[in-house]
Design a protein around this motif. Structure first.
Motif: not given
Length: 386
Positions: A276-304
């Protein structure tokens, strides 16, 4: 601050996570509580990053990783390993659907580089993240390096609760199998183990120190072979553990025989915390939208993929989905969750053992297939296309 005080602080967090896991019947895994708590403490400045390394447990955990994997190999009888080809194939099907989905959909919504930045980490762990991040830097795409960092950080928060839900359902089915329960109660595994002979003298194998030495020797050999062959040391460690147990160089469930599993698992949790060292709130906020799409699509693909694999191999989806979801957290999360589920869902020692025996092998094999092998190959191939 003295290392003993720092170790006490982190172990207290682990203990709190364990209590929450017990109270929630493993719906909220210990590792999830620990990761979330430490992340918040790091981001708020309450916990300085240097405290993690100063506890000295991180170094200990790093040394113990190959040792514990050798132990895990001794937990899976060779006959069981041969039967797990279905877990491997189901996991690969899940990875394929996940990667294809992320590449196609994320490329359409954002761009190809963003899709590549997320596809590797979503199918594996820290090694896939490192390969992806290094590749993005070499390609001059430093602006999107936060994407693999964020995916790698938050995928645990999705993967572990989902896994716990499905595993708990499947554990109830195992528990309800009265025929299996009766058979398990009549196995008397301890007496069976005693009847088997070892390569080394029986008196030696009753010593905790000899067993620990053999485990460390196996771990050291795995690291050497990993460096010599280029094949990941984790795979060598697992193979060494399986072979050592099959050939009777080591007892089955070696670390438990040496009464050393508890402190080893604590040290490994420190390895997870250190990531967890080196990860910041700013990094998460800045990439939140594409990350959430990647998470949803990626997890849906794994489950399918897991559902399709279950249909092909006649598995229960409550078993196939968790096996594929190990891609989101890998080892030691897969081991910890199975342990928690067996403890919380098993009403007797026989039930707990049956749940462990049924779930441990496919979960570990799924994790090694995705995190150790599949994700690294996927990340390496995709990065080379940038």
């Amino acid at each position: 601050m003295q290392p003993i005080y720092l170790a006490l602080l982190f172990i207290a967090i682990i203990a709190i996570g364990e209590v929450i896991s017990i109270k929630s019947r493993a719906r909220i895994p210990t590792l999830l509580v620990v990761v979330a708590t430490v992340f918040v403490l790091l981001q708020t400045g309450i916990l300085p990053e240097e405290y993690i390394a100063a506890s000295t447990f991180v170094a200990v955990g790093g040394v113990l990783v190959p040792v514990l994997i050798v132990h895990l190999g001794t937990m899976i009888p060779l006959k069981t390993m041969f039967k797990q080809y279905q877990a491997v194939l189901i996991t690969l099907i899940g990875l394929a659907f996940s990667v294809i989905g992320v590449i196609v959909i994320v490329t359409l919504l954002f761009d190809y580089a963003t899709a590549v930045a997320g596809a590797g980490p979503i199918t594996g762990g820290i090694i896939a993240y490192i390969v992806t991040a290094d590749g993005l830097r070499e390609a001059g795409l430093t602006a999107i390096i936060a994407i693999p960092i964020t995916v790698f950080t938050i995928q645990n928060f999705f993967g572990m609760p989902l896994t716990s839900i499905f595993l708990a359902r499947y554990a109830k089915k195992i528990r309800a199998d009265e025929t299996a329960a009766d058979a398990a109660q009549g196995l008397a595994p301890d007496s069976t183990e005693k009847e088997k002979s070892y390569v080394l003298p029986k008196e030696w194998m009753q010593s905790h120190f000899v067993i620990i030495f053999l485990l460390f020797a196996g771990g050291a050999l795995a690291v050497f072979l990993g460096q010599f062959t280029g094949i990941n040391a984790s795979l060598w460690a697992l193979a060494i553990g399986v072979a050592a147990a099959a050939l009777r160089f080591l007892p089955e469930r070696s670390m438990e025989k040496a009464n050393s599993s508890g402190i080893t698992m604590i040290a490994l949790i420190f390895v997870v915390i250190n990531s967890l060292i080196g990860v910041t709130w700013d990094q998460i906020v800045a990439s939140l939208l594409p990350v959430m799409v990647i998470m949803i699509v990626g997890i849906a693909g794994l489950m399918l993929g897991a559902i399709i694999g279950a249909k092909l191999f006649k598995w229960d989806t409550n078993k196939s989905i968790p096996v594929v979801l190990t891609a989101l957290y890998g080892f030691p999360g897969d081991y910890l969750i199975v342990e928690e589920i067996s403890r919380s869902e098993g009403r007797t020692e026989a039930e707990r053992q049956r749940i462990m025996d049924e779930l441990m092998a496919p979960m570990l094999i799924g994790g090694f297939t995705s995190v150790t092998v599949g994700s690294v190959a996927i990340a390496s191939i995709l990065i080379s296309t940038l």
